[in-house]
Design a protein around this motif. Structure first.
Motif, PDB file in Angstrom:
ATOM      1  N   PHE A 150      61.063  -8.226  -5.456  1.00  0.00           N
ATOM      2  CA  PHE A 150      59.651  -8.321  -5.813  1.00  0.00           C
ATOM      3  C   PHE A 150      58.848  -7.358  -4.944  1.00  0.00           C
ATOM      4  O   PHE A 150      59.196  -7.140  -3.783  1.00  0.00           O
ATOM      5  CB  PHE A 150      59.098  -9.742  -5.570  1.00  0.00           C
ATOM      6  N   ILE A 151      57.785  -6.833  -5.523  1.00  0.00           N
ATOM      7  CA  ILE A 151      56.799  -6.099  -4.736  1.00  0.00           C
ATOM      8  C   ILE A 151      55.459  -6.778  -5.000  1.00  0.00           C
ATOM      9  O   ILE A 151      55.034  -6.911  -6.143  1.00  0.00           O
ATOM     10  CB  ILE A 151      56.738  -4.609  -5.106  1.00  0.00           C
ATOM     11  N   ALA A 152      54.829  -7.220  -3.913  1.00  0.00           N
ATOM     12  CA  ALA A 152      53.541  -7.898  -4.002  1.00  0.00           C
ATOM     13  C   ALA A 152      52.487  -7.039  -3.321  1.00  0.00           C
ATOM     14  O   ALA A 152      52.717  -6.505  -2.238  1.00  0.00           O
ATOM     15  CB  ALA A 152      53.610  -9.267  -3.333  1.00  0.00           C
ATOM     16  N   MET A 163      58.357  -8.205 -10.377  1.00  0.00           N
ATOM     17  CA  MET A 163      59.797  -8.259 -10.161  1.00  0.00           C
ATOM     18  C   MET A 163      60.303  -6.853 -10.449  1.00  0.00           C
ATOM     19  O   MET A 163      59.952  -6.268 -11.477  1.00  0.00           O
ATOM     20  CB  MET A 163      60.471  -9.272 -11.089  1.00  0.00           C
ATOM     21  N   VAL A 164      61.092  -6.292  -9.533  1.00  0.00           N
ATOM     22  CA  VAL A 164      61.513  -4.902  -9.655  1.00  0.00           C
ATOM     23  C   VAL A 164      63.015  -4.765  -9.457  1.00  0.00           C
ATOM     24  O   VAL A 164      63.687  -5.681  -8.976  1.00  0.00           O
ATOM     25  CB  VAL A 164      60.780  -4.012  -8.614  1.00  0.00           C
ATOM     26  N   ALA A 217      64.268 -17.059  -7.849  1.00  0.00           N
ATOM     27  CA  ALA A 217      63.356 -16.008  -8.297  1.00  0.00           C
ATOM     28  C   ALA A 217      62.116 -16.616  -8.936  1.00  0.00           C
ATOM     29  O   ALA A 217      60.984 -16.191  -8.660  1.00  0.00           O
ATOM     30  CB  ALA A 217      64.065 -15.071  -9.271  1.00  0.00           C
ATOM     31  N   LYS A 218      62.287 -17.621  -9.760  1.00  0.00           N
ATOM     32  CA  LYS A 218      61.156 -18.272 -10.428  1.00  0.00           C
ATOM     33  C   LYS A 218      60.262 -18.984  -9.412  1.00  0.00           C
ATOM     34  O   LYS A 218      59.027 -18.906  -9.489  1.00  0.00           O
ATOM     35  CB  LYS A 218      61.670 -19.261 -11.481  1.00  0.00           C
ATOM     36  N   ALA A 219      60.867 -19.661  -8.446  1.00  0.00           N
ATOM     37  CA  ALA A 219      60.088 -20.361  -7.421  1.00  0.00           C
ATOM     38  C   ALA A 219      59.269 -19.371  -6.596  1.00  0.00           C
ATOM     39  O   ALA A 219      58.084 -19.609  -6.305  1.00  0.00           O
ATOM     40  CB  ALA A 219      61.010 -21.174  -6.513  1.00  0.00           C
ATOM     41  N   GLU A 243      57.569  -5.750   0.145  1.00  0.00           N
ATOM     42  CA  GLU A 243      58.839  -5.788  -0.583  1.00  0.00           C
ATOM     43  C   GLU A 243      59.577  -7.044  -0.149  1.00  0.00           C
ATOM     44  O   GLU A 243      59.755  -7.287   1.044  1.00  0.00           O
ATOM     45  CB  GLU A 243      59.676  -4.559  -0.257  1.00  0.00           C
ATOM     46  N   ILE A 244      60.002  -7.832  -1.130  1.00  0.00           N
ATOM     47  CA  ILE A 244      60.635  -9.119  -0.824  1.00  0.00           C
ATOM     48  C   ILE A 244      61.992  -9.191  -1.512  1.00  0.00           C
ATOM     49  O   ILE A 244      62.112  -8.939  -2.708  1.00  0.00           O
ATOM     50  CB  ILE A 244      59.753 -10.291  -1.303  1.00  0.00           C
ATOM     51  N   LYS A 245      62.989  -9.547  -0.728  1.00  0.00           N
ATOM     52  CA  LYS A 245      64.319  -9.803  -1.273  1.00  0.00           C
ATOM     53  C   LYS A 245      64.519 -11.314  -1.335  1.00  0.00           C
ATOM     54  O   LYS A 245      64.184 -12.034  -0.407  1.00  0.00           O
ATOM     55  CB  LYS A 245      65.410  -9.186  -0.400  1.00  0.00           C
TER      56      LYS A 245
END
Length: 172
Positions: free
Chosen positions: A109-111, A102-103, A84-86, A73-75
């Motif tokens: 984001f969840i990767a 993207m959530v 966000a795009k980068a 999980e990434i903030k």
């Protein structure tokens, strides 16, 4: 690409190819009740129209040495479209990231990341992820058991009402 253009035969083709993408055209035609030429035309149309995105082998992760799966999980730091795009572009370019979304919620984001072992994830985290200036926070969730993965897409919501010529909502 509206799914309204799909008929019952198209849905049978899509379901059959999701189950086994290696079917020959003759096998597929038999399975869906067509002769080979019209079946091939339909498959080519489904490919051309973007319903069929690709054909690939789904590998058993552990067999190829990728025994560790982590949902990260990434903030994003300082929310902006550019950040966000980068981040999205950077994650998409990493081969260890097998899916990324993207959530909404606590993370941006969840990767899904696959690596051989914990040490490889530590390297990815410290040498790549934590060096990205647009990341504000990272939380790692290690998969203990994979209950379901790489399943075919459910297509039952695309079944048509023959009289209305519209998809029938699946409210089960």
């Amino acid at each position: 690409m509206p799914y309204i253009n799909l008929d019952a035969i198209d849905l049978k083709i899509l379901a059959a190819l999701q189950d086994d993408g290696r079917l020959t055209n003759n096998e597929l035609a038999d399975k869906v009740g067509l002769s080979p030429s019209p079946c091939l035309r339909r498959v080519r149309r489904l490919e051309r129209d973007g319903f069929i995105q690709a054909y690939r082998a789904v590998l058993q992760r552990e067999s190829v040495g990728l025994g560790l799966t982590i949902f990260v999980e990434i903030k994003v730091e300082r929310h902006s479209r550019d950040n966000a795009k980068a981040l999205q572009d950077t994650l998409a370019a990493m081969p260890e990231v097998v899916s990324c979304h993207m959530v909404s919620g606590t993370a941006d984001f969840i990767a899904e990341i696959v690596v051989p072992h914990l040490k490889a994830y530590e390297r990815l985290l410290t040498e790549k992820l934590l060096t990205l200036p647009m990341i504000g926070d990272i939380r790692s969730n290690f998969v203990l058991t994979r209950a379901k993965s790489d399943a075919p897409l459910p297509l039952s919501h695309l079944k048509r009402d023959a009289k209305a010529k519209e998809p029938v909502p699946d409210c089960d």
